[in-house]
Design a protein around this motif. Structure first.
Motif, mmCIF file in Angstrom:
data_model
loop_
_atom_site.group_PDB
_atom_site.id
_atom_site.type_symbol
_atom_site.label_atom_id
_atom_site.label_comp_id
_atom_site.label_asym_id
_atom_site.label_seq_id
_atom_site.Cartn_x
_atom_site.Cartn_y
_atom_site.Cartn_z
ATOM 1 N N GLY A 10 -25.988 44.659 -61.677
ATOM 2 C CA GLY A 10 -26.037 46.411 -61.700
ATOM 3 C C GLY A 10 -24.513 46.344 -60.354
ATOM 4 O O GLY A 10 -23.840 46.170 -59.970
ATOM 5 N N GLY A 11 -24.467 47.877 -60.940
ATOM 6 C CA GLY A 11 -23.636 48.329 -60.039
ATOM 7 C C GLY A 11 -23.021 48.308 -58.948
ATOM 8 O O GLY A 11 -22.103 48.210 -58.168
ATOM 9 N N ASN A 12 -24.577 48.606 -58.048
ATOM 10 C CA ASN A 12 -23.920 48.771 -56.273
ATOM 11 C C ASN A 12 -23.260 46.790 -56.495
ATOM 12 O O ASN A 12 -22.950 46.775 -54.674
ATOM 13 N N ILE A 13 -23.014 46.275 -56.918
ATOM 14 C CA ILE A 13 -22.716 44.756 -56.686
ATOM 15 C C ILE A 13 -21.022 44.338 -57.280
ATOM 16 O O ILE A 13 -20.336 44.423 -56.460
ATOM 17 N N LEU A 14 -20.698 45.392 -58.559
ATOM 18 C CA LEU A 14 -19.441 45.549 -59.248
ATOM 19 C C LEU A 14 -18.785 46.182 -58.743
ATOM 20 O O LEU A 14 -17.539 45.998 -58.347
ATOM 21 N N ASP A 15 -18.909 46.948 -57.320
ATOM 22 C CA ASP A 15 -18.150 47.795 -56.492
ATOM 23 C C ASP A 15 -18.000 47.079 -55.057
ATOM 24 O O ASP A 15 -16.623 48.197 -54.572
ATOM 25 N N LYS A 16 -18.059 45.694 -54.874
ATOM 26 C CA LYS A 16 -18.219 45.446 -54.071
ATOM 27 C C LYS A 16 -17.489 43.857 -54.122
ATOM 28 O O LYS A 16 -18.097 42.921 -54.165
#
Ligand SMILES: Nc1ncnc2c1ncn2[C@@H]1O[C@H](COP(=O)(O)OP(=O)(O)O)[C@@H](O)[C@H]1O
Ligand SMILES: CC(=O)N[C@@H](CCC(=O)OP(=O)(O)O)C(=O)O
Length: 264
Positions: A10-16
């Motif tokens: 998901g997107g909340n991992i992709l930006d970290k």
């Protein structure tokens, strides 16, 4: 039948960067055949806002007008997909980035306008919409497909399609050739009884429990379509579906106790 892991990130991992690196390292070292599906809704919204495009969602689905379609094509099909593929190559995983248009892997149709016009948002009709032969060929060559959340309509237009749905329809279509395990990875340790308590992971959810969790408001927002997709996959032959922390992917794939197991 050979095992196949289909994993959605998901997107909340992709930006970290640190968490993403850890996840991709674990993913690259998994044994056997696998497919990665990535989201990135959060990144598209951030970049869109810089360009003056305000994100609009109804029931967890983005309203995708022509300008937004250009945005998500650039962000999902370009930026995120190619960065993830290059990262996996550096980890010696021979990844190949795809949208559903590439090799006609996922055909969809523009969502019918009822109360809401979702614009260029795509729905995948069924197993026949997935090019199982091409994916099987890639997997047989040792290539790891990496899907962006984009499909096509066969008539020249790309369509924005929820990444959880893409993972579920791929899993369902490939269940005729493989023993498929579908894993939804995100930033929490599983489906939580209390959103503020990371230790309140619900070990197992069946349909009855899902209804109860919805009625009591324990699951909300993006978790509802994710669970709908999980049940859809299980009813159509996918062997196992689990929802858990991207940091615990090894344990989940190995059949350990991490995360939430979805059962019928
Ligand atoms: N009971 C719950 N347990 C965990 N997350 C929940 C729950 N209810 C709602 N959510 C929300 O669901 C989100 C995950 O779904 P989604 O927004 O599709 O994210 P992603 O695409 O990153 O997987 C979580 O970030 C959380 O905000
Ligand atoms: C139609 C639709 O809603 N598409 C999604 C695709 C991205 C996605 O699913 O990203 P996450 O998994 O990170 O949420 C969107 O544009 O937000």
């Amino acid at each position: 039948m050979q095992e196949l892991n289909i994993i959605k990130i998901g997107g909340n991992i992709l930006d970290k960067p640190t968490q993403l690196h850890r996840f991709l390292s674990d993913f690259a070292s998994l044994p056997g055949a696998r497919i990665l599906v990535h989201g990135g809704g959060k990144i598209a919204s951030t970049i869109g806002q810089r360009l003056g495009i305000t994100p609009k969602y109804v029931d967890g689905r983005r309203i995708t007008d022509a300008e937004t379609l250009e945005l998500v094509t650039m962000v999902y099909g370009g930026l995120i997909n190619k960065q993830v593929v290059a990262h996996l190559q550096a980890l010696h995983c021979n990844a190949m980035g795809l949208t559903g248009a590439d090799a006609n892997t996922i055909l969809a149709s523009k969502r019918t306008v009822l109360e809401v016009d979702y614009g260029f948002a795509g729905d995948v009709a069924g197993n026949k919409s997935i090019n199982v032969e091409v994916l099987h060929g890639m997997l047989a060559l040792g290539i790891t497909p990496v899907f962006a959340p984009l499909t096509h309509d066969g008539d020249g237009s790309l369509l924005n399609t929820n990444a959880d749905t893409i993972a579920s329809v791929l899993a369902t279509a490939l269940a005729s050739r493989y023993q498929v395990k579908l894993t939804y990875c995100f930033e929490k340790r599983g489906v939580l009884q209390d959103a503020t308590d990371d230790d309140s992971v619900i070990a197992q959810i069946d349909r009855e429990k899902f209804l109860e969790l919805k009625e009591t408001g324990v699951v909300s927002a993006g978790m509802i379509p994710k669970l709908d997709n999980a049940f859809a996959a299980l009813t159509q032959g996918v062997r196992a579906v689990q929802i858990g922390d991207a940091a615990e992917i090894n344990d989940i794939v190995a059949g350990g106790k991490a995360g939430t197991l979805i059962t019928l």
